[in-house]
Design an enzyme around this catalytic site. Structure first.
Site, short mmCIF file in Angstrom:
data_model
loop_
_atom_site.label_atom_id
_atom_site.label_comp_id
_atom_site.label_asym_id
_atom_site.label_seq_id
_atom_site.Cartn_x
_atom_site.Cartn_y
_atom_site.Cartn_z
CE LYS A 165 -3.99 -2.14 0.28
NZ LYS A 165 -5.02 -2.04 -0.78
CE LYS A 264 -9.59 -6.37 -4.55
NZ LYS A 264 -9.60 -5.12 -3.76
#
Length: 367
Positions: A165, A264
């Protein structure tokens, strides 16, 4: 398959580690996860709806998902082919959006069908692998030394890929610290969660770091900005949040806004839709991987089945480190940098009853 009841089950879990992002400085310690439980004569089915508590990451969130399941999706399922996931997918298409809720209901029905047939989800999808590389997601850190420490721990636990991240002002510095410490052999991805502006010079500086991709550097709806950025930097652009359907993936690829797909299954409406996107990417020669939403072991097992498809050219989000202090069940651990796919019927994941004793349950009986 004769379905007797559908339950919405909300267990309360504590995170063993938080995942900080550019938009979430204080990740929650406690998490409430929504599960869909199908009770049928032939067996039970389970699925997870991995949405956040508030609509700050996606438009979908837990209260809305439960509401649309209770008021719209489940009533349509009772009126339609409730015992057949393939037929049910088209029947639920009249409800716009709410893909995670729809995906969870479809998967719970499919899970029950596959268990009754003694067939695994991986086999139904066409998976060819028995295990997949372990991929860890690392938090956004203020100090690069803290990032290096987390990366070292994740690699020590068996991670074969690091998805980091990042945010403006620290991405290049922090990723350079990782490269200097870990060398060039560890695959690195950067995930910006849409936090950069298109003209930020730091994005071009990432070209020196041999990243697998920079994921979602710009806002989710800025496909044209991603296309322009892809023409200016060498690091491949990965997309996540805007990829909500087969059509959305096709549009992103046609605009040259996406060079790596983060798939996803809950975001695209289910595992059948995810398989179609996999096939599309294989046909186009586009690298893809299965992303995660900090699922419990129930959701993780279903994601692993998808990650075993032959076109999954990049390691999935299959972190070898425990996510919760006590998960809903214990899946086989990673070994030698790889995570085994569940081998039981369906997803191979049934919550331990003792770990659901404090869960909230809404039961809807068949009419």
């Amino acid at each position: 398959m004769r379905v007797r009841a559908i339950e919405l089950v909300t267990p309360h879990l504590r995170m063993s580690r938080a995942l900080r992002t550019a938009h979430r400085a204080d990740p929650p310690v406690k998490r409430h996860r929504l599960l869909v439980h199908v009770v049928a004569d032939e067996g039970d089915g389970w699925a997870e709806c991995p949405v956040e508590a508030a609509p700050t990451y996606d438009a979908d969130y837990s209260e809305a998902a439960e509401l649309v399941l209770r008021r719209h999706l489940v009533p349509r399922a009772w009126a339609g082919p409730i015992g057949d996931a393939d037929a049910l997918e088209g029947h639920l298409a009249s409800v716009r959006g709410h893909h995670p809720a729809r995906a969870a209901l479809l998967l719970a029905v499919l899970d029950a069908q596959l268990r009754a047939a003694d067939r695994s989800l991986a086999d139904w999808l066409g998976a060819t692998a028995s295990s997949v590389p372990a991929g860890a997601a690392l938090s956004l850190h203020d100090d690069p030394d803290d990032l290096v420490a987390e990366a070292t721990a994740a690699l020590g636990a068996g991670a074969a890929r690091l998805r980091v991240k990042v945010g403006p002002g620290r991405a290049a510095l922090h990723l350079r610290a990782l490269r200097d410490q870990l060398g060039d052999d560890v695959p690195l991805q950067a995930d910006a969660n849409g936090s950069f502006e298109e003209d930020d010079p730091e994005l071009a500086a990432l070209d020196e770091l041999a990243l697998t991709c920079i994921e979602q550097p710009l806002a989710p709806d800025d496909l044209l900005g991603h296309a322009r950025l892809a023409g200016r930097i060498e690091t491949p652009i990965g997309l996540d949040e805007p990829l909500t359907s087969v059509g959305a993936v096709e549009a992103a690829l046609a605009l040259a806004a996406c060079e790596v797909v983060c798939l996803k299954p809950s975001r695209v409406g289910g595992w059948a839709a995810a398989r179609r996107i996999h096939d599309l990417c294989v046909d186009r020669g586009v690298p893809l991987f299965v992303g995660g939403m900090q699922e419990t072991a129930v959701g993780r097992a279903a994601n692993l089945a998808l990650a075993g498809l032959p076109g999954m050219t990049l390691p999935p989000d299959a972190d070898p480190r425990p996510r919760f202090e006590q998960d809903l069940l214990d899946l086989p651990p990673a070994a030698e940098g790889r995570v085994p796919l569940p081998t039981g019927p369906g997803t191979g994941a049934t919550p331990e009853p003792s770990r659901l004793v404090d869960a909230e349950v809404v039961r809807m009986e068949a009419p």
